[in-house]
Design an enzyme around this catalytic site. Structure first.
Site, PDB file in Angstrom:
ATOM      1  N   CYS A   1       0.817  -1.240   0.065  1.00 53.74           N
ATOM      2  CA  CYS A   1       0.112   0.048  -0.096  1.00 53.74           C
ATOM      3  C   CYS A   1       0.940   1.372   0.040  1.00 53.74           C
ATOM      4  O   CYS A   1       1.858   1.471   0.805  1.00 53.74           O
ATOM      5  CB  CYS A   1      -0.814   0.033   1.294  1.00 53.74           C
ATOM      6  N   GLU A   2       0.482   2.245  -1.038  1.00 51.80           N
ATOM      7  CA  GLU A   2       1.395   3.386  -0.988  1.00 51.80           C
ATOM      8  C   GLU A   2       1.311   4.301   0.072  1.00 51.80           C
ATOM      9  O   GLU A   2       2.009   5.247   0.508  1.00 51.80           O
ATOM     10  CB  GLU A   2       1.294   3.991  -2.268  1.00 51.80           C
ATOM     11  N   HIS A   3       0.016   4.390   0.833  1.00 48.66           N
ATOM     12  CA  HIS A   3      -0.276   5.272   2.034  1.00 48.66           C
ATOM     13  C   HIS A   3       0.456   4.644   3.160  1.00 48.66           C
ATOM     14  O   HIS A   3       0.846   5.574   3.907  1.00 48.66           O
ATOM     15  CB  HIS A   3      -1.782   5.121   2.054  1.00 48.66           C
ATOM     16  N   HIS A   4       0.501   3.436   3.596  1.00 51.68           N
ATOM     17  CA  HIS A   4       1.195   3.068   4.778  1.00 51.68           C
ATOM     18  C   HIS A   4       2.494   2.109   4.481  1.00 51.68           C
ATOM     19  O   HIS A   4       3.022   1.836   5.545  1.00 51.68           O
ATOM     20  CB  HIS A   4       0.251   2.483   5.878  1.00 51.68           C
TER      21      HIS A   4
ATOM     22  N   HIS B   1      -6.174  -5.703   2.539  1.00 48.74           N
ATOM     23  CA  HIS B   1      -5.156  -4.471   2.740  1.00 48.74           C
ATOM     24  C   HIS B   1      -4.687  -4.629   4.388  1.00 48.74           C
ATOM     25  O   HIS B   1      -5.630  -4.350   5.152  1.00 48.74           O
ATOM     26  CB  HIS B   1      -5.439  -3.107   2.493  1.00 48.74           C
TER      27      HIS B   1
ATOM     28  N   GLN C   1      -5.068  -0.111  -5.027  1.00 50.60           N
ATOM     29  CA  GLN C   1      -5.209  -1.387  -5.858  1.00 50.60           C
ATOM     30  C   GLN C   1      -6.206  -0.896  -6.999  1.00 50.60           C
ATOM     31  O   GLN C   1      -6.040  -1.854  -7.933  1.00 50.60           O
ATOM     32  CB  GLN C   1      -6.108  -1.853  -4.864  1.00 50.60           C
TER      33      GLN C   1
ATOM     34  N   CYS D   1      -3.509  -2.622   6.259  1.00 48.09           N
ATOM     35  CA  CYS D   1      -3.352  -1.167   6.943  1.00 48.09           C
ATOM     36  C   CYS D   1      -4.948  -1.243   7.201  1.00 48.09           C
ATOM     37  O   CYS D   1      -4.909  -0.276   8.210  1.00 48.09           O
ATOM     38  CB  CYS D   1      -3.283  -0.206   5.747  1.00 48.09           C
TER      39      CYS D   1
END
Length: 218
Positions: free
Chosen positions: A104-107, A173, A145, A175
């Site tokens: 995941c690019e956010h976390h 995910h 995704q 996250c």
């Protein structure tokens, strides 16, 4: 579980002119700088990066992250290695249950799941293992995704110019599982439909019926 359909003109394309065939360029950062950044994170967490269990952690983390994002250093041209063949067939080709491991690019936490890919040839077919490798290449990047799903579909569309492409990604995910709402049973489904799969309800339903199952980790 949500099901999102991405139409071609709605795709969030990171690479503009030919999104499937180019890779992202990174600024030059030395491995030592990356290790120092991990060491700083450990200090920020209140840990002692010099204790026995963490002494080599910066090196291990950098090595792991480079592997998990190695898709940035791959290109479709090299990956395919000429494995596109002329074939007079127009029946659906489906490869399902391709294991997916992404981040995941956010976390920067894992995305775990599977990918189902189908296409309807128009004079050209691709080696079956290459479909899995395309999924792997885009999976080994920091991802959303929705974007990952569209990139796989667009890659096949550009490479084969088929009558249609369908991609369904089902993933958990971490996250969502390990932090925040902490819902381990939540799965996300995203689809990208091109050509006949987008325009013909019967063709779309055939694909969906072939891949329907209860998602679970093996």
């Amino acid at each position: 579980m949500t099901l999102a359909h991405s139409k071609p003109n709605q795709v969030n394309r990171i690479d503009h002119k030919l999104p499937s065939l180019t890779t992202t360029k990174h600024p030059a950062v030395s491995e030592e700088e990356m290790r120092q950044a991990v060491r700083t994170l450990l200090l920020g967490l209140g840990e002692d990066p010099d204790r026995e269990g963490l002494k080599d952690t910066p090196k291990r983390v950098v090595k792991a992250l480079k592997f998990l994002t190695s898709g940035y250093n791959q290109s479709l041209e090299e990956l395919l290695n000429g494995a596109v063949f002329h074939e007079d067939t127009n029946e659906m080709v489906l490869v399902r249950d391709i294991d997916l491991f992404s981040s995941c690019e956010h976390h920067i936490l894992p995305i775990l799941g599977r990918v189902h890919v189908a296409y309807i040839p128009d004079g050209k077919v691709i080696g079956l293992s290459k479909i899995a490798r395309i999924c792997e290449m885009y999976g080994r990047r920091l991802q959303a995704q929705e974007r990952l799903t569209a990139q796989i579909a667009d890659a096949l569309q550009e490479l084969l110019k088929p009558k249609g492409v369908a991609v369904l990604v089902e993933a958990s995910h971490l996250c969502v599982v390990m932090r925040g709402v902490q819902k381990p049973g939540a799965w996300t489904s995203t689809s990208a439909l091109r050509g006949e799969f987008a325009n013909d309800a019967k063709t779309r339903q055939e694909f969906m019926s072939l891949v329907q199952h209860n998602p679970r980790l093996r």
